[in-house]
Structure formats: C-alpha cells, structure tokens
Scaffold this active site. Structure first.
Site, PDB file in Angstrom:
ATOM      1  N   ASN A   1       0.833  -1.201   0.000  1.00  0.00           N
ATOM      2  CA  ASN A   1       0.000   0.000   0.000  1.00  0.00           C
ATOM      3  C   ASN A   1       0.867   1.250   0.000  1.00  0.00           C
ATOM      4  O   ASN A   1       0.400   2.338   0.326  1.00  0.00           O
ATOM      5  CB  ASN A   1      -0.961   0.015   1.198  1.00  0.00           C
ATOM      6  CG  ASN A   1      -0.244   0.200   2.527  1.00  0.00           C
ATOM      7  OD1 ASN A   1       0.965  -0.017   2.635  1.00  0.00           O
ATOM      8  ND2 ASN A   1      -0.984   0.590   3.550  1.00  0.00           N
TER       9      ASN A   1
ATOM     10  N   ASP B   1     -11.064  -0.188   5.385  1.00  0.00           N
ATOM     11  CA  ASP B   1      -9.837  -0.927   5.090  1.00  0.00           C
ATOM     12  C   ASP B   1     -10.098  -2.420   4.952  1.00  0.00           C
ATOM     13  O   ASP B   1      -9.589  -3.072   4.030  1.00  0.00           O
ATOM     14  CB  ASP B   1      -8.810  -0.693   6.211  1.00  0.00           C
ATOM     15  CG  ASP B   1      -8.256   0.719   6.211  1.00  0.00           C
ATOM     16  OD1 ASP B   1      -8.047   1.271   5.125  1.00  0.00           O
ATOM     17  OD2 ASP B   1      -8.026   1.261   7.299  1.00  0.00           O
TER      18      ASP B   1
END
Length: 411
Positions: free
Chosen positions: A99, A173
């Site tokens: 990420n 998330d």
C-alpha cells in the site's frame, strides 16, 4: 488438511490495515505470507489509545487479527543489503501486496513497471486510496477520507441537520482488503493459464462507490436518493425502520417489499387498526396522502410499549426480519457469532488469551481456519533469510550493521 493456497508465497510490503487484511485472508487459506517491516514497526503497533487495548507490544489484538498466521522479517530497505534481501525474497514470490504510494515505490525502484521485467510471474497487487489513474491518484488515502468521506458515508449516514457521526476505524480498510484478495486469487488463476504475472489493484474510493450502488444509481433520478441525508421521517419505507423498545434498545426491521409485508407486520405487532384505517397501505397512496410521518409515529409508539426481550419473542414467532442492534461487547458474547467461528482464542505473546476475529470466508474441505499468533517485529527474519540462501555469517553481519532487525521483549 491442505489449504487452497498452500505453496503460494506472498510478500506483504505495507503498513496499517487494508493490505494486511488482504494478507490475512491469503494466510488463512494456506499462503506463506511474509511481512516486511521496518525496525520501528508498523504504525499499527502503536494505535492503542483509540482502541482501548493495552499499551504494550505483547498484547495487540488489532495486530493479531490482521497478521496472525504470517511470518515477519524486519529489514532496512534503505541499505543496499536490506534492499538486496527484499529483491531476493521476491525472486520466488508469487504475490507482492503493498500500500506504499506510487511515488514512493518508484523512488525505491519497486514500482510495477520495474519489477515486472525482473519477475514476470509476480502478481503485483496494490491498495490505493483513489485508484491508479485520474487527477487525485497521488493523494494520501485513508478509510476515514477516501472511503467514508469522499465515498459518501459521512454525508449520508448522519441525520439531516445533525452532527457528523464518528466512523468505525478499519471498516473501509477491511472491505477493500478483501476486495484485493479476490483480485489476487483471480490473477493467480489466470496465471495458471498464461504463465504471466499481472498488476492487481483495489481502491478505498471505488470500493465505497460499489458498496453504495443502490442509492448511487437512484441518485440519477429525482427521487428518494437525492433527499439524503434524511431524518427518521424521511424514510419512505417504515418497515425498514429502527424503533426503540421500552427499555431503550434499538429494534431494526428490514422489509424492503412494503406492500406484501404491511398487513402481516401489523398483525404480528398487534396493530390491525392500522390496516383497517386504510391510511398506510399501499405504500404509494400513503406517501401521496402525506401519512408517512403518522405511520412512523404509530410504529414508534407501539414498540415503546414492550421490552426488547418481549419484542424478540413476538417478532421471531411472527417470522419478521429484524435484529436487535448489538453493542460490540454483545457481539463478542453472541452464541451465533461464536458458533460460526467468527472469533478464535488467541494466546498473545504475554500469555493473555483474547478473542480475535477470523476472516469471514470458509471452504469446507479446508476445515477450521487457523489462528496462529501474529509475529513480533522481525521475529522470523533469520529463518526467512536462511530459506533463500543466506549463511549464518551473512545474517549475523546484517544484524550487526542494522540491515536486519529482530525485536526482543526487553527492548
């Protein structure tokens, strides 16, 4: 019992929640997921204040639910030895999960265009804030911003004219993390056919958009979707409403098909008079006559006459789709949640046993999901390096010069 992803090697070069959730899903189904972590540790190891858990490295339930069943190596990728070790790890890896922002990956020489030449079979996967193209692709993305804020939740879940609600950490998330896991498994299947790796991405923003498809599609018309945020009295379907019992518990009903359900619902809750009045059915006539507010008030007054336990019995026997709104404590203790294996007993490194969530997908032939304790910083680093050909002397040298790090409790 063999897991579906046994033999798949995954390198997790990431921090915080979303990419870790991807890795946890893959690990739960048999992949060897290796976390590459900095010496100071993932920032997620230091978020205890807002979560209410102990302030110590040895009992971190957030880290456990995201990183159980994985291994960890801590290397300093800013050193040549550390970067060499990372690149060697990627030589036989099947999947990279990251990420990092695109610019940071490019500076480090870890961008997709660079790595696909070196490792043509690698599935290169990324969690993004806003996607890989477009004017805002380089903005920092968190679930509170890209998912909740820009994604429509923060604006539309509040009551009209009310203060914004506080969103739940990790919800967006976890969502996007599982979406990326789906993409990775799809890419692995395609690689079996083509022999080639691929680039897979999922973004917080697009996942939020997909999640709200029903009302987003409706927003193209001059109807209910454009009225959000709404008050309790703007809910066009009172059978989808939430009502308070006499002991102040929320009873959430769910009957999107108002017209065929209305009479039965009224009979179950003891309000046949609402059927006989002719004011609240069919739905279109109720709305046209301006009787919506009265309908909601009548249901609210009815639910306020009995306790939550009384309503549970009545609604269950009447086969009404409903749920009591649970607190987090109640979910932890819920017999149904525990029966389906939503939690496992995790033995933290300090010996405390805490409930930790599993990822929510089961494959019968795999049996029960594992719940091995999540690694401490760099815990398996030396053994991982040995697996890719490093000698004891090389490992000792890297520990000495700081290219490799293993955290110890006394630190």
């Amino acid at each position: 019992m063999d897991k579906a992803l046994k033999g798949v090697k995954v390198i997790q070069l990431a921090n915080f929640i979303a990419a870790a959730a991807t890795g946890r899903y893959l690990a739960d189904h048999g992949a060897d997921v290796i976390i590459v972590e900095a010496a100071k540790g993932d920032p997620l190891r230091y978020t205890q204040e807002q979560e209410g858990r102990p302030q110590q490295m040895l009992e971190n339930t957030t880290w456990e639910y995201l990183n159980g069943n994985k291994r960890c190596i801590s290397i300093n990728t800013k050193t040549k030895e550390g970067m060499d070790a990372l690149l060697k790890l990627l030589e036989d890896a099947d999947v990279l999960v990251t990420n990092w922002r695109l610019a940071a990956l490019e500076r480090a020489g870890l961008d997709y265009e660079t790595l696909k030449t070196k490792y043509p079979k690698l599935i290169y996967s990324m969690i993004l804030g806003y996607g890989k193209t477009g004017p805002d692709k380089d903005l920092p993305g968190y679930d509170f911003t890209a998912f909740f804020g820009r994604g429509g939740y923060t604006e539309n879940l509040r009551r009209r004219g009310g203060q914004p609600i506080t969103m739940i950490p990790g919800l967006g998330d976890n969502n996007v993390g599982l979406m990326l896991a789906l993409g990775i498994v799809t890419a692995l299947y395609k690689r079996q056919q083509t022999g080639k790796g691929d680039f897979v991405s999922a973004s917080l923003y697009e996942t939020a958009i997909f999640n709200q498809s029903v009302m987003l599609m409706g927003a193209q018309y001059n109807g209910a979707a454009l009225e959000y945020p709404i008050s309790i009295y703007d809910n066009k379907n009172p059978l989808n409403g939430a009502y308070l019992s006499s002991d102040d518990r929320i009873i959430q009903c769910a009957m999107p098909d108002y017209n065929p359900r209305f009479e039965h619902f009224c009979e179950v809750i003891g309000r046949k008079d609402m059927i006989e009045s002719g004011k609240f059915w069919p739905q279109a006539d109720m709305l046209a006559a301006g009787n919506l507010t009265e309908c909601i008030d009548e249901f609210s007054a009815t639910f306020a006459q009995k306790t939550c336990e009384e309503w549970k019995k009545i609604l269950t026997e009447g086969d009404i789709p409903f749920s009591v709104a649970y607190s987090w404590k109640e979910i932890l203790e819920d017999p149904q949640a525990n029966a389906i294996g939503a939690f496992y007993d995790c033995v933290c490194p300090n010996g405390q046993v805490r409930k930790v969530t599993h990822t929510p997908v089961r494959i019968d032939s795999e049996g029960e999901l594992d719940g091995r304790t999540a690694p401490l910083i760099g815990e398996q680093g030396p053994e991982i390096l040995k697996e890719i050909g490093y000698t004891d002397e090389q490992i000792a040298g890297m520990l000495e010069n700081g290219s490799l790090y293993v955290w110890k409790p006394e630190q």
